[in-house]
Design an enzyme around this catalytic site. Structure first.
Site, PDB file in Angstrom:
ATOM      1  N   HIS A   1      48.509  36.031  62.094  1.00 44.39           N
ATOM      2  CA  HIS A   1      48.386  37.479  62.229  1.00 44.39           C
ATOM      3  C   HIS A   1      49.308  38.011  63.310  1.00 44.39           C
ATOM      4  O   HIS A   1      49.762  39.141  63.262  1.00 44.39           O
ATOM      5  CB  HIS A   1      46.921  37.865  62.464  1.00 44.39           C
ATOM      6  CG  HIS A   1      46.125  37.739  61.212  1.00 44.39           C
ATOM      7  ND1 HIS A   1      45.348  36.647  60.945  1.00 44.39           N
ATOM      8  CD2 HIS A   1      46.055  38.530  60.125  1.00 44.39           C
ATOM      9  CE1 HIS A   1      44.800  36.774  59.743  1.00 44.39           C
ATOM     10  NE2 HIS A   1      45.209  37.918  59.234  1.00 44.39           N
TER      11      HIS A   1
ATOM     12  N   GLU B   1      41.778  35.137  48.011  1.00 49.42           N
ATOM     13  CA  GLU B   1      42.483  34.407  49.065  1.00 49.42           C
ATOM     14  C   GLU B   1      41.805  33.090  49.408  1.00 49.42           C
ATOM     15  O   GLU B   1      42.254  32.355  50.264  1.00 49.42           O
ATOM     16  CB  GLU B   1      42.690  35.281  50.308  1.00 49.42           C
ATOM     17  CG  GLU B   1      41.465  36.013  50.790  1.00 49.42           C
ATOM     18  CD  GLU B   1      41.753  36.954  51.957  1.00 49.42           C
ATOM     19  OE1 GLU B   1      42.841  36.917  52.535  1.00 49.42           O
ATOM     20  OE2 GLU B   1      40.840  37.737  52.289  1.00 49.42           O
TER      21      GLU B   1
ATOM     22  N   ASP C   1      46.254  33.557  53.180  1.00 50.58           N
ATOM     23  CA  ASP C   1      45.072  32.705  53.281  1.00 50.58           C
ATOM     24  C   ASP C   1      44.957  31.771  52.097  1.00 50.58           C
ATOM     25  O   ASP C   1      44.488  30.641  52.237  1.00 50.58           O
ATOM     26  CB  ASP C   1      43.801  33.561  53.410  1.00 50.58           C
ATOM     27  CG  ASP C   1      43.606  34.014  54.843  1.00 50.58           C
ATOM     28  OD1 ASP C   1      43.692  33.153  55.738  1.00 50.58           O
ATOM     29  OD2 ASP C   1      43.408  35.221  55.072  1.00 50.58           O
TER      30      ASP C   1
ATOM     31  N   CYS D   1      49.310  40.959  48.110  1.00 54.11           N
ATOM     32  CA  CYS D   1      49.461  41.707  49.359  1.00 54.11           C
ATOM     33  C   CYS D   1      49.716  40.772  50.543  1.00 54.11           C
ATOM     34  O   CYS D   1      49.789  41.201  51.676  1.00 54.11           O
ATOM     35  CB  CYS D   1      48.253  42.607  49.620  1.00 54.11           C
ATOM     36  SG  CYS D   1      46.746  41.688  49.914  1.00 54.11           S
TER      37      CYS D   1
HETATM   38  C1  PEP Z   1      46.375  37.346  53.155  1.00 53.49           C
HETATM   39  O1  PEP Z   1      45.579  36.488  53.527  1.00 53.49           O
HETATM   40  O2  PEP Z   1      47.372  37.105  52.437  1.00 53.49           O
HETATM   41  C2  PEP Z   1      46.199  38.744  53.583  1.00 53.49           C
HETATM   42  C3  PEP Z   1      46.924  39.710  53.079  1.00 53.49           C
HETATM   43  O3  PEP Z   1      45.286  38.984  54.554  1.00 53.49           O
HETATM   44  P1  PEP Z   1      45.536  38.666  56.107  1.00 53.49           P
HETATM   45  O4  PEP Z   1      46.970  38.257  56.256  1.00 53.49           O
HETATM   46  O5  PEP Z   1      45.203  39.892  56.861  1.00 53.49           O
HETATM   47  O6  PEP Z   1      44.585  37.554  56.352  1.00 53.49           O
HETATM   48 MG    MG Z   2      43.736  37.084  54.464  1.00 56.80          MG
END
Ligand code: PEP
Ligand code: MG
Length: 578
Positions: A194, A436, A460, A507
């Site tokens: 993140h 995910e 994820d 996403c």
């Molecule tokens: C992901 O896991 O791809 C996602 C978009 O969520 P985050 O990166 O916030 O965990």
């Molecule tokens: Mg995620």
């Protein structure tokens, strides 16, 4: 120095080192005859921090919130308390250790006692202990006081600064959004941690996993950061410097050229339209989302509204943030994800994580179902905002249908409570789920049946499928989106969505990687949500591709179960474009 580039571009500037005092405490033995000196050093540090806090208190502006001086008073009281001002001296005497270590030991002890307190409010006060100890340790380590560091930073804003840190938590990174850095580099971290995502959202070159950059680079040193190559050059000689200045100009020119397709629709040569949407973290990001030509927000990560604070944001505060985004996107869809906290995203970055495996712990929807009042408040805020634009709700980390049903029940309760109060909201609001966790992808048909849309969180999905911590640089080389198991899970999800005629998007970071655009479109993906800075380069790929050709090639790639065969095929696949 080589690391893992997480955001492209070239920056040339001076190092601004960030220290994390608690991480830098080392343990060493002192001689018996050095004990009194060590104790005096400790007392001096406590005295200096007290002085500093008194000064801060005296300088508070009249209109400063009352909590601020109460907060300083708490820290002052803690510094005078025997458990912090006397106990470490006993540890120095008994264990013949350095003062920093003694204080850190004592702090860990106190924090453990706080953890055992049942009262949540009192338990949280342990943060004050950690913060005050951190201040003392900074003085002991001879580090600048925070205020001095801030001042230095302000003075330096005139020239390009490159942030150099051992690690930066997502909560810290969100604060950097307020400072203008030219680049961002850290010793640890993975491509889709993140922290890296936030670094990218600053839209500046960033490199993680540099191992010892924080130790080897001196404050103020001139350096070049090449984000795409994942390379840092410290103290470059004049030829290298001028070569990189040229590269920097070329890169900027290429970025400007892409601006020409900003309002062009993302359609393949044979007429297949792809929706390119933006991922955002804070409401102000809608500005860059709109500037990039995004046709909506595909993922609004709301957790950043909840971080770096001791109390939860109220329904009204959340409503205002969501409404702002919904209105600013002027009728374009805005997909807002409910709180995804846990794993590498903590509400409070200083809090000691006790879960042995937080990524597999009480994260995201699990956390919200365990704290239904948080879910209820967020659902009410989201529903109220849905009256002002095209809001969709997205639930993260679903792994079984029961979680989805419980979440839906809470959503229905929130709707009911608004109806009773005659507060308007979109009665037909769409509810979607993130795919995910491998279990959700394998069981995607069931989720596709019950949900209005699916969104694949590849960051994820890769982490959980390959058992690779997305934030751990030691295994970053194994984190591969092209792993056949990952591709198959994506394919299963697309097929399930097609069967039940539900929209599906990607996403995760895969959506913004131009090396994967042709594969994803070929696999049938029609919606990609990414950081706004990637939208134009992804669009440029789409404009030059023929969907029918991509579909054939994707099918061939999917037929392989050997990563070593897939990788060269992808290179060939992208050959003529990249
Ligand atoms: C992901 O896991 O791809 C996602 C978009 O969520 P985050 O990166 O916030 O965990
Ligand atoms: Mg995620």
């Amino acid at each position: 120095m080589h690391g893992v580039g997480v955001s492209s571009g070239i920056a040339i500037g001076h190092a601004h080192l960030i220290s994390h005092a608690l991480l830098e405490v080392v343990h060493f033995k002192i001689e018996a005859d050095g004990v009194e000196d060590e104790i005096a050093r400790f007392e001096r540090a406590i005295g200096l921090v007290k002085q500093d806090l008194e000064q801060l208190k005296a300088q508070l502006p009249k209109n400063a919130p009352a909590e601020l001086s109460a907060f300083i008073n708490t820290h002052l009281a803690m510094l005078s308390d025997k458990s912090l001002s006397e106990a470490p001296k006993t540890i120095i005497r008994n264990e013949l250790c350095n003062a920093e270590w003694a204080l850190k030991q004592q702090m860990d002890d106190i924090v453990a006692q706080f953890d055992a307190i049942e009262d949540a409010y009192l338990r949280e006060r342990k943060q004050d202990v950690v913060q005050v100890v951190e201040r003392v340790i900074k003085v002991l380590l001879g580090r600048d006081q925070l205020a001095a560091s801030e001042k230095k930073l302000q003075a330096r804003q005139e020239r390009a600064m490159i942030l150099v840190a051992h690690d930066v938590s997502p909560a810290d990174a969100i604060q950097f959004k307020h400072h203008q850095f030219a680049a961002f580099i850290t010793d640890v971290g993975g491509v889709t941690s993140h922290t890296a995502i936030l670094a990218r959202s600053l839209n500046i070159p960033s490199i993680v996993a540099l191992q010892r950059a924080r130790d080897l680079i001196d404050d103020g040193e001139l350096m070049i950061v090449d984000g795409a190559a994942g390379m840092v050059i410290v103290n470059p000689d004049p030829e290298v410097l001028s070569e990189y200045r040229l590269k920097q100009n070329q890169w900027q020119l290429a970025q400007q050229k892409l601006q020409r397709i900003k309002t062009t629709k993302a359609v393949t040569v044979d007429g297949v339209a792809i929706d390119l949407l933006a991922n955002i973290e804070v409401p102000e990001d809608v500005i860059s989302a709109k500037a990039s030509g995004a046709v909506g927000v595909g993922l609004y990560r709301t957790e950043f509204l909840f971080m770096n604070r001791s109390e939860m944001p109220s329904e009204q505060e959340q409503f205002e943030a969501y409404k702002h985004v919904a209105e600013a996107m002027k009728g374009y869809p805005v997909t807002i994800r409910t709180l995804d906290i846990g794993a590498d995203k903590q509400l409070n970055p200083d809090e000691v994580v006790t879960a042995t495996n937080p990524a597999l712990g009480l994260r995201a929807v699990r956390y919200c179902l365990a704290e239904p009042h948080i879910f209820h408040t967020q659902f009410r805020a989201l529903l109220r905002a849905s009256h002002y634009g095209q809001v969709k709700i997205l639930i993260p980390m679903l792994s079984n249908l029961a979680e989805l049903r419980q979440a839906r029940l809470l959503l229905e309760r929130a709707k009911e409570s608004l109806r009773k109060q005659n507060i308007p909201f979109d009665e037909h609001i769409h509810l979607g789920g993130m795919v995910e966790v491998p279990a959700a992808a394998i069981n995607a048909e069931a989720f596709a049946q019950e949900l209005d849309f699916l969104s694949i969180g590849t960051n994820d999905l890769i982490q959980y499928t390959l058992a690779i911590d997305r934030a751990d640089d030691a295994v970053a080389h194994l984190y591969n989106p092209l792993h056949p198991a990952v591709l198959r899970l994506i394919q299963l999800t697309i097929q399930a969505a097609e069967k039940y005629q539900k929209p599906v998007s990607v996403c995760g970071e895969m959506a913004g990687d131009i090396k994967l655009t042709r594969l994803l479109v070929g696999m049938g993906m029609r919606q990609l949500s990414m950081h706004p800075s990637h939208i134009l380069s992804v669009k440029s790929q789409i404009l030059q591709s023929e969907e029918s050709v991509l579909a054939k090639q994707a099918k061939k790639i999917l037929s392989f179960s050997d990563l070593e065969k897939i990788e060269p095929l992808i290179k060939k696949f992208n050959g003529e474009l990249l």
